[in-house]
Design a protein around this motif. Sequence first.
Motif, mmCIF file in Angstrom:
data_model
loop_
_atom_site.group_PDB
_atom_site.id
_atom_site.type_symbol
_atom_site.label_atom_id
_atom_site.label_comp_id
_atom_site.label_asym_id
_atom_site.label_seq_id
_atom_site.Cartn_x
_atom_site.Cartn_y
_atom_site.Cartn_z
ATOM 1 N N HIS A 44 -25.158 113.661 46.663
ATOM 2 C CA HIS A 44 -26.503 113.578 47.243
ATOM 3 C C HIS A 44 -27.196 112.285 46.802
ATOM 4 O O HIS A 44 -27.984 111.707 47.541
ATOM 5 N N HIS A 45 -26.885 111.829 45.594
ATOM 6 C CA HIS A 45 -27.530 110.643 45.024
ATOM 7 C C HIS A 45 -26.731 109.363 45.264
ATOM 8 O O HIS A 45 -27.318 108.296 45.479
ATOM 9 N N PHE A 46 -25.404 109.451 45.189
ATOM 10 C CA PHE A 46 -24.546 108.277 45.354
ATOM 11 C C PHE A 46 -23.330 108.646 46.196
ATOM 12 O O PHE A 46 -22.642 109.620 45.908
ATOM 13 N N LYS A 47 -23.078 107.840 47.203
ATOM 14 C CA LYS A 47 -21.932 108.094 48.094
ATOM 15 C C LYS A 47 -20.668 107.406 47.606
ATOM 16 O O LYS A 47 -19.562 107.859 47.876
ATOM 17 N N THR A 48 -20.826 106.271 46.905
ATOM 18 C CA THR A 48 -19.665 105.520 46.431
ATOM 19 C C THR A 48 -19.868 105.073 44.989
ATOM 20 O O THR A 48 -20.997 104.994 44.498
ATOM 21 N N LYS A 49 -18.757 104.755 44.341
ATOM 22 C CA LYS A 49 -18.833 104.252 42.976
ATOM 23 C C LYS A 49 -19.478 102.872 42.942
ATOM 24 O O LYS A 49 -20.154 102.512 41.977
ATOM 25 N N ASP A 50 -19.304 102.102 44.012
ATOM 26 C CA ASP A 50 -19.941 100.785 44.080
ATOM 27 C C ASP A 50 -21.467 100.901 44.083
ATOM 28 O O ASP A 50 -22.162 100.062 43.508
ATOM 29 N N GLU A 51 -21.991 101.945 44.726
ATOM 30 C CA GLU A 51 -23.444 102.171 44.694
ATOM 31 C C GLU A 51 -23.905 102.449 43.273
ATOM 32 O O GLU A 51 -24.979 101.982 42.857
ATOM 33 N N ILE A 57 -25.902 97.919 37.089
ATOM 34 C CA ILE A 57 -26.227 96.506 36.850
ATOM 35 C C ILE A 57 -27.736 96.297 36.897
ATOM 36 O O ILE A 57 -28.309 95.596 36.045
ATOM 37 N N ALA A 58 -28.405 96.916 37.864
ATOM 38 C CA ALA A 58 -29.868 96.808 37.959
ATOM 39 C C ALA A 58 -30.530 97.346 36.699
ATOM 40 O O ALA A 58 -31.491 96.749 36.181
ATOM 41 N N LEU A 59 -30.027 98.466 36.172
ATOM 42 C CA LEU A 59 -30.569 99.040 34.938
ATOM 43 C C LEU A 59 -30.355 98.095 33.763
ATOM 44 O O LEU A 59 -31.264 97.880 32.948
ATOM 45 N N LYS A 112 -11.707 90.187 37.368
ATOM 46 C CA LYS A 112 -10.290 90.517 37.571
ATOM 47 C C LYS A 112 -10.087 91.302 38.860
ATOM 48 O O LYS A 112 -9.067 91.153 39.537
ATOM 49 N N LEU A 113 -11.058 92.155 39.171
ATOM 50 C CA LEU A 113 -10.969 92.968 40.385
ATOM 51 C C LEU A 113 -11.422 92.205 41.623
ATOM 52 O O LEU A 113 -11.298 92.710 42.735
ATOM 53 N N ASP A 114 -11.958 90.998 41.426
ATOM 54 C CA ASP A 114 -12.571 90.223 42.506
ATOM 55 C C ASP A 114 -13.574 91.101 43.254
ATOM 56 O O ASP A 114 -13.596 91.160 44.482
ATOM 57 N N HIS A 115 -14.398 91.792 42.461
ATOM 58 C CA HIS A 115 -15.327 92.780 42.989
ATOM 59 C C HIS A 115 -16.550 92.108 43.601
ATOM 60 O O HIS A 115 -17.035 91.087 43.108
ATOM 61 N N ALA A 116 -17.069 92.704 44.658
ATOM 62 C CA ALA A 116 -18.235 92.159 45.361
ATOM 63 C C ALA A 116 -19.475 92.087 44.471
ATOM 64 O O ALA A 116 -20.375 91.278 44.714
ATOM 65 N N SER A 117 -19.550 92.919 43.430
ATOM 66 C CA SER A 117 -20.719 92.940 42.542
ATOM 67 C C SER A 117 -20.610 91.958 41.384
ATOM 68 O O SER A 117 -21.491 91.938 40.518
ATOM 69 N N ASN A 122 -23.017 88.818 36.894
ATOM 70 C CA ASN A 122 -23.172 87.525 36.222
ATOM 71 C C ASN A 122 -24.635 87.191 35.948
ATOM 72 O O ASN A 122 -24.938 86.374 35.076
ATOM 73 N N LYS A 123 -25.550 87.838 36.672
ATOM 74 C CA LYS A 123 -26.980 87.596 36.453
ATOM 75 C C LYS A 123 -27.405 87.993 35.042
ATOM 76 O O LYS A 123 -28.387 87.475 34.518
#
Length: 197
Positions: A44-51, A57-59, A112-117, A122-123
């Motif tokens: 209900h709160h998160f549909k994917t692990k990427d979310e 990261i925001a936290l 290493k995962l070449d992840h979109a996040s 890096n921020k």
Amino acid sequence: MSYKTTRDCIVEAADKLFYQRGYEHTSFADIADAVKISRGNFYHHFKTKDEILEAVIALRIIHTRKMLEQWEAEGTTPAERIRCFIRILIANRAKIMLYGCPVGSLTTELAKLDHASQDQANKLFTLFRTWLRKQFNLLGREDADALAMHLLARSQGVATLANAFRDKAFIEWEAMQMCNWLDANTKGTGALRTQQP
């Protein structure tokens, strides 16, 4: 005391698990178990692990900004504020020995995962780099960014080796050496050296 929503609890649990186990090795089930909620409530709160990763990261960015603000308030001089950054190695040495640096370990894994996040993660380093550069600028250093990167690199090296060797004395020694380097090079108007003392 602030009220925590289920979503807040999920993000905090995920943050801890991503640090301790790594992003790739943490499942939805691991996070749901840690929060003690059903999978249905979880979705209900998160549909994917990427979310969840984006929220983590925001936290971390929020927590890092608060910490930097606290250091600004605690340190009366730029050098004292830089020492706050160095002393974080001492304050977090038990966790660093077990899991490494939370920023370094996450950014390395996502690279290493070449992840979109990866750019978003890096921020976190950019926040530290910008803040350290500001402190060195206040000390009158024209090479402030190079010095900020040097200190970041050295602290990451310490965290990596402390994690590899589980050596508390090493962390304490290196933190002391970094403080000595800062002290020796912030007296007078001479340029800070980027090599070790």
